[in-house]
Write a protein that holds these residues in place. Structure first.
Motif, PDB file in Angstrom:
ATOM      1  N   GLU A  57      25.591  12.392-116.604  1.00 25.94           N
ATOM      2  CA  GLU A  57      25.825  13.198-117.799  1.00 25.94           C
ATOM      3  C   GLU A  57      26.509  14.534-117.512  1.00 25.94           C
ATOM      4  O   GLU A  57      27.174  15.092-118.389  1.00 25.94           O
ATOM      5  N   TRP A  58      26.353  15.044-116.297  1.00 29.03           N
ATOM      6  CA  TRP A  58      26.825  16.380-115.992  1.00 29.03           C
ATOM      7  C   TRP A  58      27.819  16.427-114.834  1.00 29.03           C
ATOM      8  O   TRP A  58      28.820  17.129-114.915  1.00 29.03           O
ATOM      9  N   GLY A  59      27.506  15.775-113.738  1.00 29.63           N
ATOM     10  CA  GLY A  59      28.333  15.876-112.535  1.00 29.63           C
ATOM     11  C   GLY A  59      28.166  17.198-111.813  1.00 29.63           C
ATOM     12  O   GLY A  59      28.925  17.504-110.886  1.00 29.63           O
ATOM     13  N   ILE A  60      27.187  17.992-112.216  1.00 28.14           N
ATOM     14  CA  ILE A  60      26.950  19.302-111.618  1.00 28.14           C
ATOM     15  C   ILE A  60      25.490  19.667-111.813  1.00 28.14           C
ATOM     16  O   ILE A  60      24.879  19.294-112.825  1.00 28.14           O
ATOM     17  N   PHE A  61      24.916  20.380-110.844  1.00 24.99           N
ATOM     18  CA  PHE A  61      23.533  20.819-110.981  1.00 24.99           C
ATOM     19  C   PHE A  61      23.288  22.013-110.077  1.00 24.99           C
ATOM     20  O   PHE A  61      24.058  22.303-109.159  1.00 24.99           O
ATOM     21  N   ARG A  62      22.185  22.702-110.370  1.00 22.13           N
ATOM     22  CA  ARG A  62      21.746  23.822-109.544  1.00 22.13           C
ATOM     23  C   ARG A  62      20.735  23.301-108.539  1.00 22.13           C
ATOM     24  O   ARG A  62      19.811  22.561-108.906  1.00 22.13           O
ATOM     25  N   LEU A  63      20.895  23.658-107.274  1.00 17.70           N
ATOM     26  CA  LEU A  63      20.016  23.164-106.215  1.00 17.70           C
ATOM     27  C   LEU A  63      19.085  24.281-105.760  1.00 17.70           C
ATOM     28  O   LEU A  63      19.534  25.361-105.378  1.00 17.70           O
ATOM     29  N   GLU A  64      17.785  24.008-105.812  1.00 14.57           N
ATOM     30  CA  GLU A  64      16.806  24.971-105.337  1.00 14.57           C
ATOM     31  C   GLU A  64      15.984  24.367-104.207  1.00 14.57           C
ATOM     32  O   GLU A  64      16.036  23.162-103.961  1.00 14.57           O
ATOM     33  N   ASN A  65      15.237  25.216-103.506  1.00 14.12           N
ATOM     34  CA  ASN A  65      14.457  24.789-102.331  1.00 14.12           C
ATOM     35  C   ASN A  65      15.337  24.022-101.342  1.00 14.12           C
ATOM     36  O   ASN A  65      14.987  22.961-100.851  1.00 14.12           O
TER      37      ASN A  65
END
Length: 351
Positions: A57-65
């Motif tokens: 749906e996005w092809g992008i995300f924020r990565l944490e930890n």
């Protein structure tokens, strides 16, 4: 030295360093962009069902930890800023002296395999400069010098050491994410194929700097023009300045920075691998005259081996070298990248 002197001469007419009394007295025109919250993925608790939905749906995300020490990213950002703040001619000479293992560029994000800017017919102005850092070449840089006369070379050597360490962390993250994404696609990959998609010999780091823009130039210049990455995966570390935008539907939305996280987006090669199930997201960097600081960011780009054949039900088989050559040809002939449609038999742009 005025900060203006660290920029290429072509940028000094649009640059706002706060020295102008007229600029200091004028009320800035605030640009009210639409912001959007992108999905968050926790690398320590990776949920593959959520990851699949995000990739579709996005092809992008924020990565944490993500496990990258905050002290390391701070040091990398600090030394990168220090090198970029050198006078323009000093930067050119310093990186020419490195025999092009690391190159300095400005004016366009379109670079060839050696890190040199491609000639382009594009009318858009890209107000960006930076360093092109092929990971496999970092160990070939000269050793640190203790001479005061060689302070810049010493700083460059420190830059190499920090970038090597950062590159190892970025490669670790890329490997974990790629393996998880491959599982969401039910891909059964041999060790050789997995290594071909995540080749350490072709991994790249790019360090970017974008100036603050004057009132006269606001609205006319983009920090980086709209594009889709040619990578498998791209991992971006940005500062707090903002400016990154993505296209969702038919609209542009800004992404607000969040401390100690990375932005991860899928590139064209991942879209091809997924048979178009996953999205190579369109994005850009918008310059804003109301920015209080320069924007600094750093991208790690995961690329396949150049001669590895990428197979997909949606595209004719192609190597990354062929893909790169076609992108280069399109930029030089029409002024912009076309990308995957050139390899899609059902596209009117197919060659």
């Amino acid at each position: 030295m005025s900060n203006r002197e660290s920029y290429p001469p072509a940028y000094r007419c649009v640059f706002n360093d706060g020295d102008s009394p007229a600029t200091a007295e004028a009320e800035p025109v605030l640009i009210q962009d639409k912001d959007i919250d992108i999905p968050v993925i926790d690398l320590e608790r990776l949920d593959k069902k959520i990851l699949r939905e995000v990739c579709m749906e996005w092809g992008i995300f924020r990565l944490e930890n993500h496990g990258v020490p905050l002290a390391l990213t701070s040091q990398v950002q600090e030394i990168s800023k220090s090198l970029l703040n050198l006078p323009y001619e000093n930067k050119r000479k310093l990186f020419d002296a490195v025999n092009s293992q690391i190159t300095y560029f400005y004016g366009t994000p379109a670079l060839n395999q050696s890190g040199d800017a491609l000639p382009t017919r594009a009318a858009n102005v890209n107000v960006v400069e930076g360093f092109y850092v092929p990971i496999s070449s970092l160990s070939k840089l000269p050793a640190s010098s203790t001479s005061d006369d060689d302070a810049q070379q010493s700083k460059l050597s420190s830059f190499r050491v920090l970038m090597e360490e950062y590159g190892r962390h970025a490669a670790r993250i890329a490997k974990s994410l790629f393996e998880a994404i491959a599982q969401t696609l039910n891909l059964e990959l041999s060790d050789d194929i997995r290594s071909a998609y995540l080749s350490e010999s072709t991994g790249l780091l790019r360090v970017y700097r974008y100036p603050r823009i004057s009132r006269e130039a606001a609205g006319e210049a983009l920090g980086m023009e709209a594009h889709r990455d040619s990578s498998v995966i791209s991992i971006l570390k940005e500062d707090e300045s903002g400016g990154l935008e993505i296209m969702k539907g038919e609209e542009w939305f800004g992404i607000k920075p969040v401390a100690n996280t990375f932005i991860v987006n899928l590139g064209d090669i991942m879209q091809a691998i997924s048979d178009d199930e996953y999205i190579s997201v369109k994005h850009r960097v918008k310059t804003k005259m109301n920015m209080t600081t320069e924007r600094h960011s750093m991208g790690y780009f995961v690329l396949p081996e150049r001669d590895f054949v990428i197979k997909s039900s949606k595209y004719k088989p192609f190597t990354y070298a062929e893909f790169e050559a076609q992108v280069k040809a399109d930029i030089q002939s029409v002024g912009s990248k076309i990308g995957l449609p050139r390899f899609n038999p059902n596209s009117p742009l197919f060659l």
